[in-house]
Design a protein around this motif. Structure first.
Motif, mmCIF file in Angstrom:
data_model
loop_
_atom_site.group_PDB
_atom_site.id
_atom_site.type_symbol
_atom_site.label_atom_id
_atom_site.label_comp_id
_atom_site.label_asym_id
_atom_site.label_seq_id
_atom_site.Cartn_x
_atom_site.Cartn_y
_atom_site.Cartn_z
ATOM 1 N N GLN A 265 39.764 57.017 41.972
ATOM 2 C CA GLN A 265 40.048 55.903 41.312
ATOM 3 C C GLN A 265 38.876 55.001 41.405
ATOM 4 O OE1 GLN A 265 43.959 54.494 42.433
ATOM 5 N NE2 GLN A 265 45.058 55.699 41.021
ATOM 6 N N GLU B 187 40.599 53.600 23.599
ATOM 7 C CA GLU B 187 40.860 52.669 24.762
ATOM 8 C C GLU B 187 40.499 53.419 26.027
ATOM 9 O OE1 GLU B 187 44.339 50.123 27.047
ATOM 10 O OE2 GLU B 187 44.850 50.947 24.812
ATOM 11 N N GLY B 188 39.359 52.838 26.592
ATOM 12 C CA GLY B 188 38.835 53.424 27.829
ATOM 13 C C GLY B 188 38.428 54.979 27.350
ATOM 14 N N ASN B 189 39.190 55.789 28.199
ATOM 15 C CA ASN B 189 38.739 57.375 28.077
ATOM 16 C C ASN B 189 39.915 58.003 27.412
ATOM 17 O OD1 ASN B 189 36.340 57.482 29.313
ATOM 18 N ND2 ASN B 189 36.917 57.418 31.333
ATOM 19 N N ARG B 190 40.697 57.241 26.460
ATOM 20 C CA ARG B 190 41.662 57.861 25.910
ATOM 21 C C ARG B 190 41.699 57.459 24.308
ATOM 22 N NH1 ARG B 190 46.512 54.811 28.107
ATOM 23 N NH2 ARG B 190 45.098 53.136 28.069
ATOM 24 N N GLU C 268 48.149 60.606 22.905
ATOM 25 C CA GLU C 268 46.971 60.185 23.796
ATOM 26 C C GLU C 268 46.211 61.401 24.121
ATOM 27 O OE1 GLU C 268 47.576 57.808 27.093
ATOM 28 O OE2 GLU C 268 49.373 56.786 26.094
ATOM 29 N N SER D 103 34.363 63.261 30.602
ATOM 30 C CA SER D 103 33.048 62.351 31.113
ATOM 31 C C SER D 103 31.736 63.123 30.174
ATOM 32 C CB SER D 103 33.236 62.385 32.505
ATOM 33 O OG SER D 103 33.073 63.723 33.039
ATOM 34 N N ARG E 146 32.047 62.154 26.386
ATOM 35 C CA ARG E 146 31.935 60.638 25.999
ATOM 36 C C ARG E 146 30.726 60.098 25.007
ATOM 37 N NH1 ARG E 146 35.139 56.473 26.645
ATOM 38 N NH2 ARG E 146 34.005 54.418 26.406
#
Length: 236
Positions: free
Chosen positions: A46, A209-212, A219, A224, A227
């Protein structure tokens, strides 16, 4: 060569030391942390990006298999374990490799090379060559029937072992064909590879939204390595 960040997770100190020592033989590897349990490892993941996760399976509180299932967008995973009976479960979770203790430096290097191959920059689209004019639908065989799926009905597809989970506006289909075989049927202008296990119909994306990616109630993770090229295809 870009440094490859590594995380070691094993409840046995000697096992962690052996992996760390092996990593020192490969200058492109950088061990950023060494943890004795999955919860500690989750905190590390994280806090910073990790490329390769060396993960023991038989650990207290949370096993390596269970831990991997909790990760939405895991790094490349190399399982390290003394128990060969977990191999099927490991590869079902798309593990990069499975090292059976005690393993040699040579076998370790083979596993790392597999992880490095998977980490190479990839294109968000399925192919770069000009695509031929194709019909706006595909045919797939599932449950003893042949289904015609219009491109506009296809929401996204997901790799599932030797099968492909095809999510459409009408429901779910699981033809007995590999993910690579199925995605090869799709036009690259409409369907984008966003993860090693997911391809998405660009026109069905509601928001990101973010990595989603959100496609209706679904979802979908953005890998990575995908992206940057994915966002470039969207023009953002």
């Amino acid at each position: 060569m870009k440094s490859i960040t590594c995380l070691i997770v094993d409840d046995e100190p000697i096992a962690r030391d052996i992996i760390a020592a092996y990593c020192k033989h490969l200058p492109q590897l950088t061990v950023v942390a060494s943890c004795d349990n999955a919860l500690e490892a989750k905190a590390v993941l994280q806090q910073q990006p990790i490329d390769v996760l060396f993960l023991d399976i038989n650990m207290p509180v949370l096993s390596g298999i269970s831990f991997l299932k909790t990760l939405r967008n895991p790094p490349q995973v190399i399982f390290t374990t003394a128990y060969k009976e977990y191999a099927v479960d490991a590869f079902d979770l798309a593990a990069c490799d499975y090292l059976l203790k005690p393993f040699s430096l040579e076998r370790f290097i083979v596993a790392v090379d597999k992880a490095i191959d998977r980490l190479q920059p990839v294109q968000a689209v399925l192919q770069t060559a000009p695509e031929p004019v194709a019909e706006p639908y595909v045919f797939v065989k599932a449950d003893g029937k042949i289904y015609k799926i219009a491109h506009d009905e296809l929401l996204f597809a997901e790799a599932s072992g030797n099968y492909t989970r095809i999510n459409t506006t009408a429901g779910l289909l699981m033809p007995g064909m590999t993910f690579t075989s199925f995605t090869g049927l799709l036009p690259v202008s409409q369907f984008l590879r966003v993860h090693r296990s997911f391809v998405v119909n660009k026109s069905k994306i509601s928001h990101i939204e973010g990595n989603r990616i959100f496609v209706g109630p679904h979802e979908i993770p953005i890998g990575s390595n995908y992206r940057e090229a994915f966002l470039r295809e969207l023009g953002v």
